[in-house]
Every structure is written in C-alpha cells, then in structure tokens.
Design an enzyme around this catalytic site. Sequence first.
Site, mmCIF file in Angstrom:
data_model
loop_
_atom_site.group_PDB
_atom_site.id
_atom_site.type_symbol
_atom_site.label_atom_id
_atom_site.label_comp_id
_atom_site.label_asym_id
_atom_site.label_seq_id
_atom_site.Cartn_x
_atom_site.Cartn_y
_atom_site.Cartn_z
ATOM 1 N N GLU A 192 3.197 6.619 3.943
ATOM 2 C CA GLU A 192 4.873 7.041 2.552
ATOM 3 C C GLU A 192 5.580 7.462 3.609
ATOM 4 O OE1 GLU A 192 1.639 7.406 0.992
ATOM 5 O OE2 GLU A 192 1.456 6.607 0.185
ATOM 6 N N ARG A 229 -0.195 -4.108 -6.589
ATOM 7 C CA ARG A 229 -1.046 -4.533 -5.162
ATOM 8 C C ARG A 229 -1.206 -6.566 -5.361
ATOM 9 N NH1 ARG A 229 -4.882 -0.909 -2.514
ATOM 10 N NH2 ARG A 229 -5.319 0.655 -3.324
ATOM 11 N N GLU A 253 -3.241 -0.185 -9.803
ATOM 12 C CA GLU A 253 -3.239 -1.427 -9.268
ATOM 13 C C GLU A 253 -3.398 -2.470 -8.605
ATOM 14 O OE1 GLU A 253 -3.490 0.414 -6.859
ATOM 15 O OE2 GLU A 253 -4.357 2.515 -6.941
ATOM 16 N N ASP A 278 4.473 10.458 -8.692
ATOM 17 C CA ASP A 278 5.736 9.265 -7.854
ATOM 18 C C ASP A 278 6.716 8.454 -8.192
ATOM 19 O OD1 ASP A 278 2.921 8.354 -7.687
ATOM 20 O OD2 ASP A 278 1.906 9.167 -5.771
HETATM 21 C C1 DMJ Z 1 0.067 2.580 -2.189
HETATM 22 O O1 DMJ Z 1 -1.011 1.702 -3.024
HETATM 23 C C2 DMJ Z 1 1.088 2.930 -3.074
HETATM 24 O O2 DMJ Z 1 2.497 2.978 -1.755
HETATM 25 C C3 DMJ Z 1 0.952 3.140 -4.202
HETATM 26 O O3 DMJ Z 1 1.935 3.937 -4.914
HETATM 27 C C4 DMJ Z 1 0.427 4.772 -3.648
HETATM 28 N N1 DMJ Z 1 -0.265 4.979 -2.444
HETATM 29 C C5 DMJ Z 1 -0.488 3.756 -1.963
HETATM 30 C C6 DMJ Z 1 -0.414 4.059 -0.566
HETATM 31 O O4 DMJ Z 1 -0.745 5.519 -0.542
#
Ligand code: DMJ
Length: 634
Positions: free
Chosen positions: A530, A267, A263, A396
Amino acid sequence: MVLLRKLPGMPGWPTALGLRLPQKFLFLLFLSGLLTLCFGALFLLPDSSRFKRLFLPRRATASTSSSSSASSSAAAAASSTRDTDLPRSPPAAAEPRHASPAAPRRLREKLRAAARPAPRARQQVQGGGGGRAESATGAAPARDTRTPFRFDYERFRRGLRHPVRGRRPGEDPETRARRMKIKEMMKFAWDNYKLYALGKNELRPLTKNGHIGNMFGGLRGATVVDALDTLYIMELEEEFQEAKKWVEKSFDLNVNGEASLFEVNIRYVGGLLATYYLTGEEVFKSKALELGEKLLPAFNTPTGIPRGVINLGSGMSWSWGWASAGSSILAEFGTLHLEFLHLSELSGNPVFAEKVMNIRKVLNRVEKPQGLYPNFLSPVTGNWVQHHVSIGGLGDSFYEYLIKSWLMSDKKDSEAKKMYDDALEAIEKHLVKKSAGGLTYIAEWRGGVLDHKMGHLACFSGGMIALGAEHAGEERKQHYMDLAAEITSTCHESYARSDTKLGPEAFRFDAGTEAMATRLSERYYILRPEVVESYMYMWRLTHDPKYRQWGWEVVKALEKHCRVEAGFSGIRDVYTTTPTHDNMQQSFFLAETLKYLYLLFCEDDVLSLDDWVFNTEAHPLPVNHTNFKASVQQ
Ligand code: DMJ
C-alpha cells in the site's frame, strides 16, 4: 366463500349445487387447492405483468426473484426473514436452497434456475460504469441464443491511447538501472516460486516448499495468476510463457472448497482479466469467465449482498464466522464492481453487472451514520450490523472501487463519483486528524469514538485521494492533493521511523507515540504494497522526485531484510535490524509491491492512467474510452 354464504337471499354454492357433506368437503378441498395454485402462479409471472403488480406488493415480488437481484429489496427481506433465522457458519445454503418445500415445484425450479447464470445474451453490454451498466441492469433484454457472442478485442486495442508497455523514450540511466533492479527482484521471486512451489499458492522461501492455505477454496497457483501481468509488463517473456503454460495445462477450476469471494475475485478473476486485456490470449478470458460464474451463487441472499465465503464446487455460501451477526464485509462485497463489469463486457452476459449494480442500490438505500459507511452489513436485512468505520482493513477497497468505477467508465458513472465524493467528505470531517507533531492521519471510528490508529492497509488512501483529486473541481483539487501528499508522507514516516525502514502492520498516534506500532502484535511487515502504491500514484500525478527516492528506500530495505536464499519473506518485527522471517512470499508481493515499484521507475505511458485502472490487487483493467462494445458474430 364465508361471505357468499352469509349474503341475504343467496345460498352458498355447495348448497345451491345440492351437495352432501362429504361432497361439500371434497369440493371445498378442490377449490382451496385451485386458489393456492393460482396464487402460486402469480410468482411465475414476469415482474412487468399487470396481474402480478395488482396482486402482489412490489416488495414481495422482489424478495423471491433472487437472480434479478437488482430488484431484490432489502426492506422486503427485513420484513420476511430475521438475521438470526439463517445459519452463520458453514454450511449455510444459498438462498434458493432455503425455498420452502411447500413452495410450488415450478417456483422452486425458477429459483434454482435464477441461481444459474443467464444464457449468453445477444444484446450489446456496455461494461465499465453506471451509465453503461444500464443495459445490463435494466429489465431482462430479449435474448437470442442463436448468435454467439464475441468480444471485439482488436477494436478494444485500437481504442487505447498508449501502447501498453509504453513507447520507451530516452530516460536517465539511473532510473533505468533502478527499474532493472526491480525487474531482477521479480525474476528472483518468480524463479524461486517456480523451483520450489509451482502450482501451490505461495512460496515458503525459508523451507523451500509451497503453501496452499485455505483462502482460495481449493484453487491453486495464486502466485502464478497474480504474477502473470507483472511478468508481462516487465517483459520477462520466458517467465510469462512458463506462467501461461501452467494456466493452460494445470489450472483446475473444478474444485470443491471454501473460498473467500473477495480474494478469489481480486487475485484470480482480476489477474486473468488483466492478462487477457494485455495479451488477447483467449485462455485467460475463458478461465476468468468460468471462475466468475462459479462466484454467482454467493449473491443469492435476500438483499443480493453476497456472503463472504463460497464453496466453489457446491455453490453454497455463508458469512465469515468472525463477522459480527452473520454480516458481510464492506471491503469484500464493495470490491467486486470493476471485475464484474468486465465479466459482463467479455461474456455479453449482463448477470455480473446486475449483481454489483444491486449492491450499489442497497448501499444507496441504507442510512449512513454521519455520512459514513460502517464495515459490517447484514446480507439478510441490508442494515448495518456494527458501527465500525475504517479506511483501512474491512473498509479500504470499497472507497477505492467507487472512484475507480467512475474512472473506468471514462467518467460517465456519476453515481459512483457522487458516492465517493460524499464518502470522502464524511471521512475528512470525522476521521482525518493531525498529530501533535503535525502528521496527518486517518483514524478509525467505533460508534462515534475515535481509535487513533492507521493500518498499513490504510496507506493506499494517499494514492486514491490523489487520483480522485484530479477530478474534484478546481477549488477542491489542490485541497485533496495536499491531503493525499500529507497522508503519503505520514505513511512514509511509519517506514522511516523503523530500524528496517519498512513499515509496521499498524501504527498509532496516542500516548506520545507518532506513526509507530505500540503493540508487539502490530510490528510485522508481510511485503505489503500500500505505501509504494501511494508513491506510484503521487509520482505520476506530481512528478515530485521524493516519491522515487522513497520508493528506492523501500527497494533497498526489501533487499536487505526480506531477501533470503530462495525468495522474499515477510519479517516479524520492523523495529530490529536482525528480524526473523515469517517464511512466506505473499502472492501480492509479485502482483502489487514489485509492480508498483517498477511503474514508479517507468515513464508515465507504461500502463498509462489514461487507459487503465488498477484493481485492488494491482491488476490493470481498461478504461472504457469508446464504449468498446462487444460485437456479435453472425
Ligand atoms: C492485497 O491483497 C489487496 O491490496 C487487498 O485490497 C488488501 N491488501 C492486500 C495486500 O496488502
């Protein structure tokens, strides 16, 4: 010694020297000490040394050189340390701290030094892809610390093919009005955050206060950093200046708390890097580099696969308590590549690129069941811990970063492309299904058994597959574009079949259900991006107007169900027209959801896909067109 004494006609050394018993004992003690020291010294020799290669097998060498983790061997780790030997919950020390107290002092110092980032290198680092990362991942380059390193920002800007905010050609008034509406939503979200929660991580729009949470290890201002590039792109100049001022004056990196490596990377590091590339403002670069260095100790594991949690103050790291057998998560350690290559690009320090190239090595070495990548890997052995495969949560963005690594390298990183192609082929073969009603979806896989469920998170894959299809070769291209369109359409169905026209956290295809949540616990919507992310890519790559139409439906639903007096809030049930709110304005709503919606109604040259790849938090990172090499100032 024993051998010498027994050789016929050859007296043992101590006897030959005429020593008495206590003297013999002392002599033996001295000799064994000397031998131990000599052996220990072998570890201090460079990897390339012939002596080292002669006396130490390659694996043993690798397992002790934690910094040049490109060389650390998963197999070696497997033979030397069992997974269960390491603590699984905090505070598990980073590997250098596990060095035996009996290890020679210099060896321990070397290991400790290895945990620190290398000094700025003089050599030019080519960030952005496998081929270009070669220089950063090869043998330690000759360093000259006398010459300061400077990234040539002007040269990078000259290499872009489009102005970052586009050329503004004429467009129809409806598209413009819709774009302006989304800009207004962004301003509303920001203004309320600023008013009630500036400096906290998220806004709580119902109670009108801030939320800090425990994901960012004491870092604050997640919404500020996540929002920066969106404010900039939307030309919200005043708001951008407010955010920048907060970063300059109040963004404190000297924190001491447990953070999610993933995270913080996507971010904070992603947001800072993107804003630097967009604006050239040094403060964003220096904060990104400083933060990047704080993440490095997480990689000090026997395999170099980082653990999921790191204390940003002490550098200690450990695995998530919920992660099976102390494992690391595919979507977490597999979602560092883009940012880390740019950290090397901007700093001139190859260590960041080395760390992520090593992750790739470990993944290439481990056997993939049916060609699939399970979600849990041991950072100690480099082996899979559980056979759960998902293109949604836990898996993912690993796949996303493979194809984007290739694109970011200006299509030079063919290793990443091959990994992506092979992974997608296996996914299509084993996980892609069609429902009775004709909806294409991607199921999850648990040791060979399918779970016919798709998470909201998995809906990014429509956009990803379309992005990759462009480069799949003529005969596969149309096939993948069709697959991308079908998946995006299924995700749209998950929205269209709800009362709010917003999609649930997960939807299923079993027991007569199609594209709807069947469990109460999966009915919520937390402002996730998404689905609109896939609309944006599908629009850019096909210009089929239905994607703009679907995006506009989302805007209306957000306004109707998520907008409250002081910001936007997630909702607890998408299947009721009077949903209750969860009182949280997620930072990714500003970073991603609103940015992708805005771009959906922009011309294609705004953050053109020719020039930029979006990290998984929608922060744009530049494609390396011209090997925009870092320059050295004399
Ligand atoms: C986001 O923080 C990013 O896209 C991450 O890859 C997973 N999903 C959240 C938002 O849904």
